[in-house]
Design a protein around this motif. Structure first.
Motif, PDB file in Angstrom:
ATOM      1  N   SER A   1      10.820   3.638 -10.641  1.00 17.31           N
ATOM      2  CA  SER A   1      10.137   3.197  -9.820  1.00 17.31           C
ATOM      3  C   SER A   1       8.561   2.683  -9.743  1.00 17.31           C
ATOM      4  CB  SER A   1       8.806   4.883  -9.431  1.00 17.31           C
ATOM      5  OG  SER A   1       7.965   4.629  -8.299  1.00 17.31           O
ATOM      6  N   LEU A   2       7.992   2.198 -10.854  1.00  8.60           N
ATOM      7  CA  LEU A   2       7.164   0.957 -11.722  1.00  8.60           C
ATOM      8  C   LEU A   2       7.996  -0.781 -11.503  1.00  8.60           C
ATOM      9  CD1 LEU A   2       5.183   2.444 -13.980  1.00  8.60           C
ATOM     10  CD2 LEU A   2       4.407   1.198 -12.563  1.00  8.60           C
ATOM     11  N   LEU A   3       9.120  -0.112 -12.011  1.00  7.89           N
ATOM     12  CA  LEU A   3      10.115  -1.010 -11.653  1.00  7.89           C
ATOM     13  C   LEU A   3      10.162  -1.793 -10.625  1.00  7.89           C
ATOM     14  CD1 LEU A   3      12.637  -0.867 -15.180  1.00  7.89           C
ATOM     15  CD2 LEU A   3      11.113  -2.610 -14.490  1.00  7.89           C
TER      16      LEU A   3
ATOM     17  N   THR B   1       1.108 -12.365  -7.524  1.00  6.22           N
ATOM     18  CA  THR B   1       0.973 -11.955  -9.805  1.00  6.22           C
ATOM     19  C   THR B   1       0.436 -11.266  -9.687  1.00  6.22           C
ATOM     20  OG1 THR B   1      -0.618 -14.256  -8.744  1.00  6.22           O
ATOM     21  CG2 THR B   1       2.081 -14.683  -9.072  1.00  6.22           C
ATOM     22  N   TYR B   2       0.002 -10.893  -8.921  1.00  9.98           N
ATOM     23  CA  TYR B   2      -2.030  -9.642  -9.673  1.00  9.98           C
ATOM     24  C   TYR B   2      -1.247  -8.355  -9.903  1.00  9.98           C
ATOM     25  CZ  TYR B   2      -6.043  -7.777 -10.455  1.00  9.98           C
ATOM     26  OH  TYR B   2      -7.624  -6.980 -10.799  1.00  9.98           O
ATOM     27  N   LEU B   3      -0.762  -8.292  -8.550  1.00 10.33           N
ATOM     28  CA  LEU B   3       0.382  -6.640  -8.779  1.00 10.33           C
ATOM     29  C   LEU B   3       1.016  -6.983 -10.312  1.00 10.33           C
ATOM     30  CD1 LEU B   3       0.721  -4.066  -8.284  1.00 10.33           C
ATOM     31  CD2 LEU B   3       1.845  -4.913  -6.895  1.00 10.33           C
ATOM     32  N   CYS B   4       2.008  -7.890 -10.072  1.00  8.20           N
ATOM     33  CA  CYS B   4       3.158  -8.392 -11.173  1.00  8.20           C
ATOM     34  C   CYS B   4       2.271  -8.049 -12.400  1.00  8.20           C
ATOM     35  CB  CYS B   4       3.670  -9.786 -11.682  1.00  8.20           C
ATOM     36  SG  CYS B   4       5.017  -9.181 -10.040  1.00  8.20           S
ATOM     37  N   ASN B   5       1.550  -9.150 -12.495  1.00  8.80           N
ATOM     38  CA  ASN B   5       0.587  -9.431 -14.258  1.00  8.80           C
ATOM     39  C   ASN B   5      -0.044  -7.510 -14.602  1.00  8.80           C
ATOM     40  OD1 ASN B   5       1.031 -11.584 -14.693  1.00  8.80           O
ATOM     41  ND2 ASN B   5      -1.437 -12.554 -13.598  1.00  8.80           N
TER      42      ASN B   5
ATOM     43  N   TYR C   1       7.336  -3.735  -9.095  1.00 12.82           N
ATOM     44  CA  TYR C   1       6.909  -5.129  -9.711  1.00 12.82           C
ATOM     45  C   TYR C   1       8.230  -5.967  -9.077  1.00 12.82           C
ATOM     46  CZ  TYR C   1       7.659  -8.327 -13.505  1.00 12.82           C
ATOM     47  OH  TYR C   1       7.477  -9.650 -13.744  1.00 12.82           O
ATOM     48  N   GLN C   2       9.316  -5.253  -8.150  1.00 16.45           N
ATOM     49  CA  GLN C   2      10.370  -6.311  -8.089  1.00 16.45           C
ATOM     50  C   GLN C   2       9.574  -6.952  -6.904  1.00 16.45           C
ATOM     51  OE1 GLN C   2      14.093  -4.494  -7.813  1.00 16.45           O
ATOM     52  NE2 GLN C   2      14.816  -6.236  -5.930  1.00 16.45           N
ATOM     53  N   MET C   3       9.313  -5.884  -5.738  1.00 13.23           N
ATOM     54  CA  MET C   3       8.663  -6.201  -4.829  1.00 13.23           C
ATOM     55  C   MET C   3       7.729  -6.836  -4.846  1.00 13.23           C
ATOM     56  SD  MET C   3       6.550  -3.563  -2.011  1.00 13.23           S
ATOM     57  CE  MET C   3       5.005  -3.661  -2.916  1.00 13.23           C
ATOM     58  N   ALA C   4       6.751  -6.774  -5.497  1.00  8.87           N
ATOM     59  CA  ALA C   4       5.807  -7.138  -5.868  1.00  8.87           C
ATOM     60  C   ALA C   4       5.976  -8.837  -6.016  1.00  8.87           C
ATOM     61  CB  ALA C   4       4.542  -7.110  -7.121  1.00  8.87           C
ATOM     62  N   SER C   5       7.180  -9.521  -7.913  1.00 11.53           N
ATOM     63  CA  SER C   5       7.512 -10.562  -7.738  1.00 11.53           C
ATOM     64  C   SER C   5       7.957 -11.201  -5.979  1.00 11.53           C
ATOM     65  CB  SER C   5       8.378 -10.129  -8.487  1.00 11.53           C
ATOM     66  OG  SER C   5       9.405 -11.075  -9.715  1.00 11.53           O
TER      67      SER C   5
ATOM     68  N   PHE D   1       0.513  -1.236   0.068  1.00 14.43           N
ATOM     69  CA  PHE D   1       0.127  -0.164  -0.048  1.00 14.43           C
ATOM     70  C   PHE D   1       0.880   1.067  -0.354  1.00 14.43           C
ATOM     71  CE2 PHE D   1      -3.217  -2.474   1.907  1.00 14.43           C
ATOM     72  CZ  PHE D   1      -4.323  -2.967   1.068  1.00 14.43           C
ATOM     73  N   ALA D   2       2.137   1.087   0.971  1.00 11.40           N
ATOM     74  CA  ALA D   2       2.818   2.816   0.966  1.00 11.40           C
ATOM     75  C   ALA D   2       3.411   2.330  -0.819  1.00 11.40           C
ATOM     76  CB  ALA D   2       3.584   2.408   1.914  1.00 11.40           C
ATOM     77  N   ALA D   3       3.881   1.225  -1.199  1.00  6.54           N
ATOM     78  CA  ALA D   3       4.972   1.607  -2.243  1.00  6.54           C
ATOM     79  C   ALA D   3       3.544   2.301  -3.555  1.00  6.54           C
ATOM     80  CB  ALA D   3       5.246   0.355  -2.909  1.00  6.54           C
ATOM     81  N   ILE D   4       2.325   1.263  -2.804  1.00  2.00           N
ATOM     82  CA  ILE D   4       1.339   2.122  -4.082  1.00  2.00           C
ATOM     83  C   ILE D   4       0.676   3.436  -4.064  1.00  2.00           C
ATOM     84  CG2 ILE D   4      -1.010   1.343  -5.230  1.00  2.00           C
ATOM     85  CD1 ILE D   4      -0.858  -1.482  -4.554  1.00  2.00           C
ATOM     86  N   ASN D   5       0.428   3.509  -3.129  1.00  4.32           N
ATOM     87  CA  ASN D   5       0.847   5.379  -2.828  1.00  4.32           C
ATOM     88  C   ASN D   5       1.951   6.117  -3.700  1.00  4.32           C
ATOM     89  OD1 ASN D   5      -1.871   5.894  -1.451  1.00  4.32           O
ATOM     90  ND2 ASN D   5      -1.160   4.286  -0.638  1.00  4.32           N
TER      91      ASN D   5
END
Length: 182
Positions: free
Chosen positions: A113-115, A127-131, A118-122, A17-21
């Motif tokens: 920032s997006l990468l 998988t939902y956030l990565c996709n 993505y790395q954190m989610a991976s 949530f913090a990263a998305i914000n």
């Protein structure tokens, strides 16, 4: 999606949530900067109308992508934390090339920032956030970075900013054609 989100550890969800914000805040900043660039290029003394249209469209694209992240937070029952959009350092773009170079740098920052997101989610198996990031963000970033990098290179090869005619021709020919395609 909500089932998979409920199975994620709470500490990851809080980090997510913090990263998305943070990403939302950066994207809103980008929309703001692009609006400022569009205004600059549209002024009578600059008269680069297709530059202005290009930057306006970039602003709109980032707002649409930000809405995607708003929805993700809603789906995951996260909270949106909107802070103050960082004050834009006074950008006195001298010409279209300078504005395009700034836009290119901004896109590289957004991409990094997006990468990281993505790395954190991976790493957490999200998988939902990565996709979502691959489908709605990362591929578009590759394309826009290639496009803007080409624009900056072409403008320099044409002699911009010293040759004001170069920016005018680039505006009327290259950017006018690209806006017709979009």
């Amino acid at each position: 999606m909500s089932d998979s989100a409920s199975q994620m550890p709470q500490n990851y969800l809080n980090q997510c949530f913090a990263a998305i914000n943070s990403q939302i805040q950066l994207q809103l900043y980008a929309t703001y900067i692009y609006l400022s660039m569009a205004y600059f290029c549209n002024q009578d003394e600059v008269a680069l109308g297709f530059f202005a249209l290009f930057f306006l469209r970039q602003s709109q694209k980032w707002m649409e992508r930000t809405e995607v992240l708003f929805l993700l937070l809603t789906e995951r029952h996260g909270s949106l934390t909107l802070g103050r959009i960082a004050d834009q350092d006074r950008h006195d773009w001298m010409d279209g090339l300078m504005a395009m170079e700034c836009a290119f740098h901004l896109e590289k920052t957004l991409n990094q920032s997006l990468l990281q997101l993505y790395q954190m989610a991976s790493e957490q198996g999200d998988t939902y956030l990565c996709n979502l990031l691959k489908r709605r963000f990362l591929q578009q970033q590759v394309e826009v970075l290639k496009e803007m990098g080409g624009y900056v290179t072409n403008l320099r090869q044409m002699g911009a900013p010293e040759n004001r005619l170069a920016e005018y021709l680039f505006d009327k020919l290259t950017l006018a054609d690209s806006t017709k395609e979009n």
